[in-house]
Design a protein around this motif. Sequence first.
Motif, PDB file in Angstrom:
ATOM      1  N   UNK A  15       1.795  -2.558  -3.290  1.00 21.67           N
ATOM      2  CA  UNK A  15       0.389  -1.566  -3.423  1.00 21.67           C
ATOM      3  C   UNK A  15      -0.347  -1.558  -2.002  1.00 21.67           C
ATOM      4  N   UNK A  16      -0.045  -2.766  -1.491  1.00 22.95           N
ATOM      5  CA  UNK A  16      -0.537  -2.796   0.169  1.00 22.95           C
ATOM      6  C   UNK A  16       0.117  -2.013   0.974  1.00 22.95           C
ATOM      7  N   UNK A  17       1.377  -2.072   0.878  1.00 23.09           N
ATOM      8  CA  UNK A  17       2.422  -1.228   1.743  1.00 23.09           C
ATOM      9  C   UNK A  17       2.075   0.318   1.407  1.00 23.09           C
ATOM     10  N   UNK A  18       1.695   0.547   0.347  1.00 20.34           N
ATOM     11  CA  UNK A  18       1.465   1.979  -0.235  1.00 20.34           C
ATOM     12  C   UNK A  18       0.099   2.625   0.419  1.00 20.34           C
ATOM     13  N   UNK A  19      -0.944   1.337   0.571  1.00 18.42           N
ATOM     14  CA  UNK A  19      -2.021   1.683   0.880  1.00 18.42           C
ATOM     15  C   UNK A  19      -1.828   1.884   2.605  1.00 18.42           C
ATOM     16  N   UNK A  20      -1.006   1.157   3.081  1.00 20.98           N
ATOM     17  CA  UNK A  20      -0.837   1.509   4.281  1.00 20.98           C
ATOM     18  C   UNK A  20      -0.406   2.818   5.115  1.00 20.98           C
ATOM     19  N   UNK A  21       0.589   3.247   4.176  1.00 21.16           N
ATOM     20  CA  UNK A  21       1.328   4.643   4.456  1.00 21.16           C
ATOM     21  C   UNK A  21       0.181   5.617   4.263  1.00 21.16           C
ATOM     22  N   UNK A  22      -0.922   5.122   3.218  1.00 20.13           N
ATOM     23  CA  UNK A  22      -1.704   6.356   3.063  1.00 20.13           C
ATOM     24  C   UNK A  22      -2.802   6.448   3.927  1.00 20.13           C
ATOM     25  N   UNK A  25      -5.696   1.293   6.158  1.00 24.54           N
ATOM     26  CA  UNK A  25      -5.444   0.047   6.588  1.00 24.54           C
ATOM     27  C   UNK A  25      -5.799  -1.403   6.256  1.00 24.54           C
ATOM     28  N   UNK A  26      -7.019  -1.320   6.303  1.00 23.91           N
ATOM     29  CA  UNK A  26      -7.758  -2.516   5.893  1.00 23.91           C
ATOM     30  C   UNK A  26      -7.558  -3.119   4.584  1.00 23.91           C
ATOM     31  N   UNK A  27      -7.680  -1.919   3.495  1.00 19.24           N
ATOM     32  CA  UNK A  27      -7.419  -2.304   2.094  1.00 19.24           C
ATOM     33  C   UNK A  27      -5.809  -2.859   2.130  1.00 19.24           C
ATOM     34  N   UNK A  28      -4.832  -2.074   2.668  1.00 18.33           N
ATOM     35  CA  UNK A  28      -3.516  -2.345   2.749  1.00 18.33           C
ATOM     36  C   UNK A  28      -3.086  -3.834   3.130  1.00 18.33           C
ATOM     37  N   UNK A  29      -3.865  -4.039   4.090  1.00 19.55           N
ATOM     38  CA  UNK A  29      -3.745  -5.687   4.545  1.00 19.55           C
ATOM     39  C   UNK A  29      -4.387  -6.736   3.708  1.00 19.55           C
ATOM     40  N   UNK A  30      -5.572  -6.348   3.330  1.00 20.31           N
ATOM     41  CA  UNK A  30      -6.210  -7.272   2.328  1.00 20.31           C
ATOM     42  C   UNK A  30      -5.050  -7.613   1.134  1.00 20.31           C
ATOM     43  N   UNK A  31      -4.590  -6.599   0.518  1.00 19.76           N
ATOM     44  CA  UNK A  31      -3.653  -6.361  -0.782  1.00 19.76           C
ATOM     45  C   UNK A  31      -2.618  -7.383  -0.321  1.00 19.76           C
ATOM     46  N   UNK A  32      -1.924  -7.064   0.901  1.00 19.08           N
ATOM     47  CA  UNK A  32      -0.870  -7.926   1.324  1.00 19.08           C
ATOM     48  C   UNK A  32      -1.139  -9.371   1.270  1.00 19.08           C
ATOM     49  N   UNK A  33      -2.068  -9.638   2.077  1.00 17.57           N
ATOM     50  CA  UNK A  33      -2.568 -11.047   2.391  1.00 17.57           C
ATOM     51  C   UNK A  33      -2.875 -11.642   0.869  1.00 17.57           C
ATOM     52  N   UNK A  34      -3.490 -11.192   0.084  1.00 13.71           N
ATOM     53  CA  UNK A  34      -3.528 -11.582  -1.308  1.00 13.71           C
ATOM     54  C   UNK A  34      -2.338 -11.855  -2.138  1.00 13.71           C
TER      55      UNK A  34
END
Length: 47
Positions: A15-22, A25-34
């Motif tokens: 989900x974080x990677x998909x957010x990065x592509x959309x 950036x901040x939300x994607x990084x947060x999801x990846x870290x979590x």
Amino acid sequence: MGFIFWILAVILVIAGIFQLFKGETLWGIVLIIVGLAVGPGGYSIFD
């Protein structure tokens, strides 16, 4: 139980990677870290 955390971590990282592509950036990084913090492999807050 570890398998459930592994599945949850994979979902969060994907989900974080998909957010990065959309462009979220901040939300994607947060999801990846979590996802990395929850997953049983590597760093885990449950170890």
